[in-house]
Design a protein around this motif. Sequence first.
Motif, PDB file in Angstrom:
ATOM      1  N   PRO A 119       2.641  -4.320 -10.035  1.00 23.33           N
ATOM      2  CA  PRO A 119       2.630  -3.987  -8.603  1.00 23.33           C
ATOM      3  C   PRO A 119       2.125  -5.111  -7.706  1.00 23.33           C
ATOM      4  O   PRO A 119       2.675  -5.337  -6.613  1.00 23.33           O
ATOM      5  CB  PRO A 119       1.712  -2.763  -8.539  1.00 23.33           C
ATOM      6  CG  PRO A 119       1.889  -2.112  -9.868  1.00 23.33           C
ATOM      7  CD  PRO A 119       2.059  -3.240 -10.845  1.00 23.33           C
ATOM      8  N   ARG A 120       1.096  -5.833  -8.122  1.00 24.13           N
ATOM      9  CA  ARG A 120       0.586  -6.910  -7.260  1.00 24.13           C
ATOM     10  C   ARG A 120       1.588  -8.071  -7.169  1.00 24.13           C
ATOM     11  O   ARG A 120       1.647  -8.752  -6.149  1.00 24.13           O
ATOM     12  CB  ARG A 120      -0.773  -7.393  -7.752  1.00 24.13           C
ATOM     13  CG  ARG A 120      -1.898  -6.426  -7.397  1.00 24.13           C
ATOM     14  CD  ARG A 120      -3.268  -7.009  -7.695  1.00 24.13           C
ATOM     15  NE  ARG A 120      -3.579  -8.189  -6.891  1.00 24.13           N
ATOM     16  CZ  ARG A 120      -4.114  -8.158  -5.675  1.00 24.13           C
ATOM     17  NH1 ARG A 120      -4.372  -6.999  -5.096  1.00 24.13           N
ATOM     18  NH2 ARG A 120      -4.395  -9.273  -5.042  1.00 24.13           N
ATOM     19  N   LEU A 123       4.003  -6.915  -4.579  1.00 24.58           N
ATOM     20  CA  LEU A 123       3.413  -7.082  -3.245  1.00 24.58           C
ATOM     21  C   LEU A 123       3.373  -8.554  -2.845  1.00 24.58           C
ATOM     22  O   LEU A 123       3.604  -8.899  -1.682  1.00 24.58           O
ATOM     23  CB  LEU A 123       2.009  -6.485  -3.222  1.00 24.58           C
ATOM     24  CG  LEU A 123       1.925  -4.961  -3.390  1.00 24.58           C
ATOM     25  CD1 LEU A 123       0.465  -4.531  -3.511  1.00 24.58           C
ATOM     26  CD2 LEU A 123       2.599  -4.235  -2.236  1.00 24.58           C
ATOM     27  N   GLU A 141      -4.037 -13.604   1.389  1.00 24.31           N
ATOM     28  CA  GLU A 141      -4.775 -12.539   0.722  1.00 24.31           C
ATOM     29  C   GLU A 141      -4.931 -11.315   1.619  1.00 24.31           C
ATOM     30  O   GLU A 141      -4.845 -10.173   1.146  1.00 24.31           O
ATOM     31  CB  GLU A 141      -6.144 -13.061   0.277  1.00 24.31           C
ATOM     32  CG  GLU A 141      -6.030 -14.104  -0.845  1.00 24.31           C
ATOM     33  CD  GLU A 141      -7.358 -14.715  -1.226  1.00 24.31           C
ATOM     34  OE1 GLU A 141      -8.346 -14.518  -0.465  1.00 24.31           O
ATOM     35  OE2 GLU A 141      -7.420 -15.376  -2.283  1.00 24.31           O
ATOM     36  N   VAL A 144      -1.638  -9.415   1.523  1.00 26.84           N
ATOM     37  CA  VAL A 144      -1.488  -8.633   0.295  1.00 26.84           C
ATOM     38  C   VAL A 144      -2.348  -7.378   0.354  1.00 26.84           C
ATOM     39  O   VAL A 144      -1.914  -6.283  -0.013  1.00 26.84           O
ATOM     40  CB  VAL A 144      -1.846  -9.477  -0.941  1.00 26.84           C
ATOM     41  CG1 VAL A 144      -1.884  -8.609  -2.206  1.00 26.84           C
ATOM     42  CG2 VAL A 144      -0.838 -10.615  -1.129  1.00 26.84           C
ATOM     43  N   ALA A 145      -3.587  -7.508   0.844  1.00 22.17           N
ATOM     44  CA  ALA A 145      -4.479  -6.350   0.950  1.00 22.17           C
ATOM     45  C   ALA A 145      -3.894  -5.294   1.888  1.00 22.17           C
ATOM     46  O   ALA A 145      -3.965  -4.086   1.609  1.00 22.17           O
ATOM     47  CB  ALA A 145      -5.851  -6.794   1.428  1.00 22.17           C
ATOM     48  N   GLU A 148      -1.153  -3.493   0.116  1.00 22.95           N
ATOM     49  CA  GLU A 148      -1.676  -2.547  -0.871  1.00 22.95           C
ATOM     50  C   GLU A 148      -1.983  -1.203  -0.224  1.00 22.95           C
ATOM     51  O   GLU A 148      -1.703  -0.138  -0.790  1.00 22.95           O
ATOM     52  CB  GLU A 148      -2.935  -3.117  -1.535  1.00 22.95           C
ATOM     53  CG  GLU A 148      -2.658  -4.153  -2.602  1.00 22.95           C
ATOM     54  CD  GLU A 148      -3.931  -4.615  -3.295  1.00 22.95           C
ATOM     55  OE1 GLU A 148      -3.965  -4.602  -4.542  1.00 22.95           O
ATOM     56  OE2 GLU A 148      -4.894  -4.989  -2.596  1.00 22.95           O
ATOM     57  N   GLU A 149      -2.551  -1.248   0.964  1.00 22.20           N
ATOM     58  CA  GLU A 149      -2.837  -0.005   1.679  1.00 22.20           C
ATOM     59  C   GLU A 149      -1.549   0.667   2.137  1.00 22.20           C
ATOM     60  O   GLU A 149      -1.392   1.885   2.043  1.00 22.20           O
ATOM     61  CB  GLU A 149      -3.742  -0.293   2.881  1.00 22.20           C
ATOM     62  CG  GLU A 149      -5.165  -0.650   2.507  1.00 22.20           C
ATOM     63  CD  GLU A 149      -5.837   0.470   1.713  1.00 22.20           C
ATOM     64  OE1 GLU A 149      -5.716   1.651   2.109  1.00 22.20           O
ATOM     65  OE2 GLU A 149      -6.462   0.162   0.681  1.00 22.20           O
ATOM     66  N   TYR A 151       1.422   0.587   0.840  1.00 26.68           N
ATOM     67  CA  TYR A 151       2.237   1.163  -0.221  1.00 26.68           C
ATOM     68  C   TYR A 151       1.419   1.940  -1.256  1.00 26.68           C
ATOM     69  O   TYR A 151       1.949   2.277  -2.319  1.00 26.68           O
ATOM     70  CB  TYR A 151       3.029   0.055  -0.916  1.00 26.68           C
ATOM     71  CG  TYR A 151       4.123  -0.509  -0.040  1.00 26.68           C
ATOM     72  CD1 TYR A 151       5.269   0.229   0.237  1.00 26.68           C
ATOM     73  CD2 TYR A 151       4.003  -1.776   0.527  1.00 26.68           C
ATOM     74  CE1 TYR A 151       6.270  -0.276   1.052  1.00 26.68           C
ATOM     75  CE2 TYR A 151       4.995  -2.292   1.346  1.00 26.68           C
ATOM     76  CZ  TYR A 151       6.123  -1.530   1.603  1.00 26.68           C
ATOM     77  OH  TYR A 151       7.113  -2.024   2.418  1.00 26.68           O
ATOM     78  N   ARG A 152       0.182   2.253  -0.951  1.00 22.85           N
ATOM     79  CA  ARG A 152      -0.627   3.011  -1.886  1.00 22.85           C
ATOM     80  C   ARG A 152       0.030   4.376  -2.152  1.00 22.85           C
ATOM     81  O   ARG A 152       0.288   5.153  -1.243  1.00 22.85           O
ATOM     82  CB  ARG A 152      -2.040   3.205  -1.333  1.00 22.85           C
ATOM     83  CG  ARG A 152      -3.018   3.776  -2.367  1.00 22.85           C
ATOM     84  CD  ARG A 152      -4.428   3.872  -1.784  1.00 22.85           C
ATOM     85  NE  ARG A 152      -4.930   2.569  -1.346  1.00 22.85           N
ATOM     86  CZ  ARG A 152      -5.454   1.649  -2.160  1.00 22.85           C
ATOM     87  NH1 ARG A 152      -5.548   1.901  -3.453  1.00 22.85           N
ATOM     88  NH2 ARG A 152      -5.885   0.505  -1.674  1.00 22.85           N
ATOM     89  N   ILE A 156       7.209   0.504  -4.172  1.00 25.00           N
ATOM     90  CA  ILE A 156       7.211  -0.806  -3.508  1.00 25.00           C
ATOM     91  C   ILE A 156       8.643  -1.323  -3.528  1.00 25.00           C
ATOM     92  O   ILE A 156       9.188  -1.628  -4.589  1.00 25.00           O
ATOM     93  CB  ILE A 156       6.278  -1.799  -4.225  1.00 25.00           C
ATOM     94  CG1 ILE A 156       4.854  -1.240  -4.289  1.00 25.00           C
ATOM     95  CG2 ILE A 156       6.305  -3.161  -3.523  1.00 25.00           C
ATOM     96  CD1 ILE A 156       3.919  -2.041  -5.175  1.00 25.00           C
TER      97      ILE A 156
END
Length: 204
Positions: A119-120, A123, A141, A144-145, A148-149, A151-152, A156
Amino acid sequence: MNALNAGDFTLSDDPDALFDTWMAEASASEPRDPNAIQLATVDRDGRPDVRTVLLKGKDARGFTFYTNAESAKGEELKANMQAAFVLYWKSLNRQIRVRGAVEAVSDAESDSYFDSRHPRSRLGAIASQQSRPLDSRATLEDRVAALEEEYRGRPIPRPRYWHGFRVKPYQIEFWADRDNRLHDRIVFRREGAEGAWTKQRLYP
């Protein structure tokens, strides 16, 4: 293949089978990324460029890698759908060189491989504007963070600009180290990507 039996491969008349054999042996002996290829392209002005990418597929149609199509390599491939790459395995003292025409793989193939990635990594493919200027590491960074929120708990999606390219070979050369620089080299050539292979031994 060591120096004593390095010449055995020159008896092969099937570059596809020989490639598969060498790749399998490299996968067993090379400590990191046996599928790393140095991919060469040219830009719109005919100037060469090269970088390392990972070979992610090989079948009767050719050799497949994936990238951001809006990156430098992607733009160069759009301008000239030809490429060359080399695999070198230090653990085996072997090298394979490939030249061929390039085509985009299908959306289904790109989707399938993209969905198989961590997943990362998915992303990261969305966050990175590959080859374009970046003001700081923190900007990437933070992006990306944020993703992450976003597509939590959600799928993706593959970005439209991220897909695979296939090198359809018309030349494959195999090289193996021998004592005193008297190396073994054989090259297979064909007309286009569908013709019959011809084989020739080359001086080292």
